[in-house]
Structures are given as structure tokens and as C-alpha cells.
Write a protein that holds these residues in place. Structure first.
Motif, short mmCIF file in Angstrom:
data_model
loop_
_atom_site.label_atom_id
_atom_site.label_comp_id
_atom_site.label_asym_id
_atom_site.label_seq_id
_atom_site.Cartn_x
_atom_site.Cartn_y
_atom_site.Cartn_z
N LYS A 233 4.64 9.77 -9.35
CA LYS A 233 4.67 9.12 -10.59
C LYS A 233 5.27 10.17 -11.81
O LYS A 233 6.07 9.44 -12.48
N ASP A 234 4.91 11.36 -11.77
CA ASP A 234 5.46 12.13 -12.90
C ASP A 234 7.10 12.23 -12.76
O ASP A 234 7.80 12.17 -13.97
N ARG A 235 7.49 12.40 -11.43
CA ARG A 235 8.93 12.50 -11.17
C ARG A 235 9.83 11.07 -11.71
O ARG A 235 10.87 11.21 -12.41
N ILE A 236 8.84 10.00 -11.43
CA ILE A 236 9.74 8.59 -11.69
C ILE A 236 9.75 8.52 -13.36
O ILE A 236 10.80 8.15 -13.85
N GLU B 126 2.19 6.66 -6.89
CA GLU B 126 0.98 7.72 -7.40
C GLU B 126 1.44 9.13 -7.11
O GLU B 126 1.25 10.08 -7.84
N LEU B 127 2.10 9.30 -5.80
CA LEU B 127 2.27 10.71 -5.76
C LEU B 127 3.51 11.18 -6.54
O LEU B 127 3.78 12.52 -6.56
N ASP C 27 0.88 -1.16 0.07
CA ASP C 27 -0.13 0.04 -0.16
C ASP C 27 0.81 1.17 0.00
O ASP C 27 0.42 2.00 -0.67
N TYR C 28 2.00 1.17 0.65
CA TYR C 28 2.83 2.17 0.82
C TYR C 28 3.36 2.54 -0.52
O TYR C 28 3.53 3.62 -1.06
#
Length: 85
Positions: free
Chosen positions: A31-34, A28-29, A21-22
Motif C-alpha cells: 500500500k505505501d509503495r503504491i 495491503e502489503l 483475495d490475492y
């Protein structure tokens, strides 16, 4: 008597869902940076990109049934919530 390794494995087994879950929330938080970082890595090291691509492909093939089942469950939940509103 438990060894250190048994205790460690037991800890990870007990906390498996919380860890997943973590990780999902973190992704999700961020995602764009990754994804931006992966694009840069792809340009800098195409071989590394190919390795990751091949790994993802083989993982999907190995776990396809389970992945599709989870997607169908998530879709059904989303669909039922949409109908309620």
C-alpha cells in the motif's frame, strides 16, 4: 465443445474470488509503495491523475450501494470481534 475463449472465461470465473483475495493482500502489503508511486505520477502527469480520479468517482457512484453494504458487513464483523474480547 468449448472454445479457447470459453475455457479462459470459465477459468477466470472459477478463480474470481481467489484472484480478488490475492489482489487485496498484495495491495495491503504494498500500500505505501503504491501510494508513493501514485503521488509521483500525480506530479509528473496531472492529466493521468485526473483520469484516475474521475474513473474512481464514477466507479464509486455506479457501485455505491454494494460498496456501502460491504463496508457495513466488515464493520459489523469487526465490531462483534471487538465485543467478544
Amino acid at each position: 465443445m468449448f472454445t479457447h475463449m470459453d475455457q479462459e472465461l470459465d477459468y477466470y470465473a472459477r478463480n474470481k474470488q481467489a484472484r480478488k483475495d490475492y489482489q487485496r493482500k498484495y495491495y495491503e502489503l504494498n500500500k505505501d509503495r503504491i501510494q508513493r508511486r501514485r503521488k509521483l505520477d500525480e506530479i509528473a502527469d496531472p492529466e493521468k491523475f485526473e483520469q484516475r480520479k474521475n474513473y474512481n468517482k464514477s466507479y464509486y457512484q455506479k457501485n455505491k450501494e454494494q460498496i456501502l453494504k460491504k463496508r457495513a458487513e466488515a464493520y459489523a464483523i469487526k465490531r462483534s470481534l471487538k465485543k467478544k474480547t
